[in-house]
Design a protein around this motif. Structure first.
Motif, PDB file in Angstrom:
ATOM      1  N   TYR A 108     -24.895  17.917 -36.492  1.00  5.07           N
ATOM      2  CA  TYR A 108     -23.938  17.844 -35.390  1.00  5.07           C
ATOM      3  C   TYR A 108     -24.612  18.244 -34.090  1.00  5.07           C
ATOM      4  O   TYR A 108     -25.390  19.197 -34.057  1.00  5.07           O
ATOM      5  N   ASP A 109     -24.247  17.550 -33.020  1.00  6.00           N
ATOM      6  CA  ASP A 109     -24.805  17.903 -31.712  1.00  6.00           C
ATOM      7  C   ASP A 109     -24.027  19.092 -31.137  1.00  6.00           C
ATOM      8  O   ASP A 109     -22.975  19.471 -31.674  1.00  6.00           O
ATOM      9  N   PRO A 110     -24.536  19.698 -30.054  1.00  6.99           N
ATOM     10  CA  PRO A 110     -23.863  20.887 -29.509  1.00  6.99           C
ATOM     11  C   PRO A 110     -22.384  20.653 -29.170  1.00  6.99           C
ATOM     12  O   PRO A 110     -21.548  21.531 -29.400  1.00  6.99           O
ATOM     13  N   ARG A 111     -22.072  19.485 -28.613  1.00  9.69           N
ATOM     14  CA  ARG A 111     -20.664  19.203 -28.291  1.00  9.69           C
ATOM     15  C   ARG A 111     -19.803  19.232 -29.557  1.00  9.69           C
ATOM     16  O   ARG A 111     -18.716  19.823 -29.565  1.00  9.69           O
ATOM     17  N   GLN A 112     -20.272  18.614 -30.621  1.00  9.65           N
ATOM     18  CA  GLN A 112     -19.495  18.579 -31.862  1.00  9.65           C
ATOM     19  C   GLN A 112     -19.347  19.971 -32.478  1.00  9.65           C
ATOM     20  O   GLN A 112     -18.309  20.267 -33.069  1.00  9.65           O
ATOM     21  N   ILE A 113     -20.350  20.788 -32.312  1.00  6.84           N
ATOM     22  CA  ILE A 113     -20.255  22.159 -32.828  1.00  6.84           C
ATOM     23  C   ILE A 113     -19.180  22.930 -32.070  1.00  6.84           C
ATOM     24  O   ILE A 113     -18.337  23.608 -32.679  1.00  6.84           O
ATOM     25  N   VAL A 114     -19.160  22.798 -30.758  1.00  8.44           N
ATOM     26  CA  VAL A 114     -18.133  23.478 -29.967  1.00  8.44           C
ATOM     27  C   VAL A 114     -16.751  22.902 -30.279  1.00  8.44           C
ATOM     28  O   VAL A 114     -15.773  23.646 -30.413  1.00  8.44           O
ATOM     29  N   GLU A 115     -16.663  21.570 -30.425  1.00 10.23           N
ATOM     30  CA  GLU A 115     -15.384  20.964 -30.812  1.00 10.23           C
ATOM     31  C   GLU A 115     -14.909  21.505 -32.160  1.00 10.23           C
ATOM     32  O   GLU A 115     -13.717  21.775 -32.338  1.00 10.23           O
ATOM     33  N   THR A 116     -15.826  21.692 -33.076  1.00  8.32           N
ATOM     34  CA  THR A 116     -15.479  22.248 -34.386  1.00  8.32           C
ATOM     35  C   THR A 116     -14.911  23.654 -34.235  1.00  8.32           C
ATOM     36  O   THR A 116     -13.918  23.998 -34.892  1.00  8.32           O
ATOM     37  N   ILE A 117     -15.498  24.438 -33.362  1.00 10.50           N
ATOM     38  CA  ILE A 117     -14.985  25.799 -33.129  1.00 10.50           C
ATOM     39  C   ILE A 117     -13.576  25.735 -32.532  1.00 10.50           C
ATOM     40  O   ILE A 117     -12.704  26.527 -32.900  1.00 10.50           O
ATOM     41  N   PHE A 118     -13.326  24.779 -31.636  1.00 13.42           N
ATOM     42  CA  PHE A 118     -11.973  24.596 -31.103  1.00 13.42           C
ATOM     43  C   PHE A 118     -10.992  24.239 -32.222  1.00 13.42           C
ATOM     44  O   PHE A 118      -9.878  24.754 -32.263  1.00 13.42           O
ATOM     45  N   VAL A 119     -11.389  23.334 -33.110  1.00  9.83           N
ATOM     46  CA  VAL A 119     -10.523  22.938 -34.223  1.00  9.83           C
ATOM     47  C   VAL A 119     -10.228  24.162 -35.098  1.00  9.83           C
ATOM     48  O   VAL A 119      -9.067  24.414 -35.462  1.00  9.83           O
ATOM     49  N   ILE A 120     -11.255  24.922 -35.417  1.00  8.58           N
ATOM     50  CA  ILE A 120     -11.076  26.130 -36.233  1.00  8.58           C
ATOM     51  C   ILE A 120     -10.094  27.080 -35.559  1.00  8.58           C
ATOM     52  O   ILE A 120      -9.126  27.537 -36.172  1.00  8.58           O
ATOM     53  N   GLY A 121     -10.334  27.382 -34.299  1.00  7.34           N
ATOM     54  CA  GLY A 121      -9.469  28.316 -33.567  1.00  7.34           C
ATOM     55  C   GLY A 121      -8.043  27.815 -33.437  1.00  7.34           C
ATOM     56  O   GLY A 121      -7.080  28.584 -33.560  1.00  7.34           O
ATOM     57  N   ASN A 122      -7.886  26.521 -33.215  1.00  5.31           N
ATOM     58  CA  ASN A 122      -6.558  25.940 -33.092  1.00  5.31           C
ATOM     59  C   ASN A 122      -5.762  26.127 -34.383  1.00  5.31           C
ATOM     60  O   ASN A 122      -4.602  26.561 -34.359  1.00  5.31           O
ATOM     61  N   TYR A 123      -6.383  25.823 -35.511  1.00  3.12           N
ATOM     62  CA  TYR A 123      -5.659  25.964 -36.768  1.00  3.12           C
ATOM     63  C   TYR A 123      -5.438  27.432 -37.138  1.00  3.12           C
ATOM     64  O   TYR A 123      -4.409  27.760 -37.754  1.00  3.12           O
ATOM     65  N   MET A 124      -6.337  28.313 -36.764  1.00 10.57           N
ATOM     66  CA  MET A 124      -6.093  29.734 -37.006  1.00 10.57           C
ATOM     67  C   MET A 124      -4.855  30.189 -36.229  1.00 10.57           C
ATOM     68  O   MET A 124      -4.030  30.938 -36.746  1.00 10.57           O
ATOM     69  N   MET A 125      -4.714  29.694 -34.986  1.00 11.82           N
ATOM     70  CA  MET A 125      -3.553  30.059 -34.180  1.00 11.82           C
ATOM     71  C   MET A 125      -2.275  29.440 -34.748  1.00 11.82           C
ATOM     72  O   MET A 125      -1.264  30.127 -34.916  1.00 11.82           O
ATOM     73  N   LEU A 126      -2.318  28.145 -35.054  1.00 10.11           N
ATOM     74  CA  LEU A 126      -1.123  27.464 -35.554  1.00 10.11           C
ATOM     75  C   LEU A 126      -0.600  28.082 -36.841  1.00 10.11           C
ATOM     76  O   LEU A 126       0.604  28.246 -37.022  1.00 10.11           O
ATOM     77  N   LEU A 127      -1.509  28.431 -37.732  1.00 12.20           N
ATOM     78  CA  LEU A 127      -1.011  29.001 -38.986  1.00 12.20           C
ATOM     79  C   LEU A 127      -0.447  30.388 -38.776  1.00 12.20           C
ATOM     80  O   LEU A 127       0.488  30.777 -39.484  1.00 12.20           O
ATOM     81  N   ARG A 128      -0.937  31.114 -37.816  1.00  8.57           N
ATOM     82  CA  ARG A 128      -0.335  32.415 -37.538  1.00  8.57           C
ATOM     83  C   ARG A 128       1.089  32.243 -37.016  1.00  8.57           C
ATOM     84  O   ARG A 128       1.989  32.999 -37.382  1.00  8.57           O
ATOM     85  N   ILE A 129       1.295  31.264 -36.170  1.00 10.05           N
ATOM     86  CA  ILE A 129       2.651  31.006 -35.678  1.00 10.05           C
ATOM     87  C   ILE A 129       3.557  30.611 -36.841  1.00 10.05           C
ATOM     88  O   ILE A 129       4.637  31.181 -37.019  1.00 10.05           O
ATOM     89  N   SER A 130       3.112  29.648 -37.646  1.00 10.17           N
ATOM     90  CA  SER A 130       3.966  29.156 -38.739  1.00 10.17           C
ATOM     91  C   SER A 130       4.230  30.232 -39.783  1.00 10.17           C
ATOM     92  O   SER A 130       5.326  30.294 -40.351  1.00 10.17           O
ATOM     93  N   GLU A 131       3.279  31.101 -40.036  1.00 14.51           N
ATOM     94  CA  GLU A 131       3.474  32.151 -41.039  1.00 14.51           C
ATOM     95  C   GLU A 131       4.343  33.289 -40.505  1.00 14.51           C
ATOM     96  O   GLU A 131       5.212  33.790 -41.219  1.00 14.51           O
ATOM     97  N   VAL A 132       4.134  33.687 -39.266  1.00 17.50           N
ATOM     98  CA  VAL A 132       4.913  34.807 -38.724  1.00 17.50           C
ATOM     99  C   VAL A 132       6.377  34.426 -38.569  1.00 17.50           C
ATOM    100  O   VAL A 132       7.271  35.220 -38.887  1.00 17.50           O
ATOM    101  N   VAL A 133       6.649  33.200 -38.119  1.00 21.98           N
ATOM    102  CA  VAL A 133       8.054  32.795 -37.963  1.00 21.98           C
ATOM    103  C   VAL A 133       8.629  32.240 -39.260  1.00 21.98           C
ATOM    104  O   VAL A 133       9.793  31.884 -39.317  1.00 21.98           O
ATOM    105  N   GLU A 134       7.798  32.192 -40.304  1.00 22.11           N
ATOM    106  CA  GLU A 134       8.207  31.783 -41.646  1.00 22.11           C
ATOM    107  C   GLU A 134       8.898  30.422 -41.665  1.00 22.11           C
ATOM    108  O   GLU A 134      10.042  30.274 -42.104  1.00 22.11           O
ATOM    109  N   LEU A 135       8.165  29.415 -41.188  1.00 20.56           N
ATOM    110  CA  LEU A 135       8.699  28.057 -41.241  1.00 20.56           C
ATOM    111  C   LEU A 135       8.962  27.674 -42.686  1.00 20.56           C
ATOM    112  O   LEU A 135       8.175  28.002 -43.575  1.00 20.56           O
ATOM    113  N   PRO A 136      10.073  26.983 -42.959  1.00 23.39           N
ATOM    114  CA  PRO A 136      10.390  26.604 -44.344  1.00 23.39           C
ATOM    115  C   PRO A 136       9.371  25.611 -44.893  1.00 23.39           C
ATOM    116  O   PRO A 136       8.903  24.730 -44.180  1.00 23.39           O
ATOM    117  N   LEU A 137       9.032  25.771 -46.168  1.00 21.56           N
ATOM    118  CA  LEU A 137       8.001  24.941 -46.789  1.00 21.56           C
ATOM    119  C   LEU A 137       8.495  23.573 -47.228  1.00 21.56           C
ATOM    120  O   LEU A 137       7.693  22.669 -47.430  1.00 21.56           O
TER     121      LEU A 137
END
Length: 153
Positions: A108-137
């Motif tokens: 992966y080139d540097p841009r793709q590595i940084v994009e990957t970090i954004f994807v990782i961080g985005n999903y870490m944030m989203l799952l915290r929101i969904s878990e804390v507010v206990e969205l129905p499964l």
């Protein structure tokens, strides 16, 4: 997200950019998302992304291997193994050791590595929101967004 009316439009814009503008291939972006969600035990997001993975043509056996952290399984390419090892270290340790970074940088080139970090961080944030507010499964709407982007694999 409706309760965060000042943040939601910006999050939506970032997710739209993730879906349409990054250079990390869509299937690899989904592999990263699945790894993050399983590493962090985000139940609501996992239900959504099982459907997304199926839509993108990611075999159930691969999703199961990701869920069980079998990242060196032969079903993964060297490129995917490097990406998964990188994702695990970013999630678990924040920093990435030189060996893992060199492995991911070989594919992966540097841009793709940084994009990957954004994807990782985005999903870490989203799952915290969904878990804390206990969205129905019950019920998955996860692939709806990706189908609307016409982005299988």
């Amino acid at each position: 997200m409706a309760l965060a009316e000042t943040m939601a439009p910006h999050l939506k814009a970032m997710n739209m950019a993730m879906a349409t503008s990054i250079t990390l291939p869509p299937r690899e972006r989904e592999v990263v998302a699945l790894a993050v969600l399983h590493l962090e035990r985000g139940e609501w997001e996992i239900v959504q992304h099982r459907e997304v993975a199926e839509f993108m043509g990611i075999p159930k056996a691969m999703v199961d291997a990701i869920a069980n952290e079998r990242y060196s399984d032969q079903m993964f390419t060297d490129r995917e193994q490097a990406l998964l090892a990188f994702t695990r270290q970013v999630v678990r340790s924040v920093r990435v050791d030189d060996l893992i970074f060199k492995a991911v940088a070989a594919f992966y080139d540097p841009r793709q590595i940084v994009e990957t970090i954004f994807v990782i961080g985005n999903y870490m944030m989203l799952l915290r929101i969904s878990e804390v507010v206990e969205l129905p499964l019950e019920g998955a709407a996860g692939a709806g967004f990706w189908k609307s982007q016409k982005q299988p694999a």
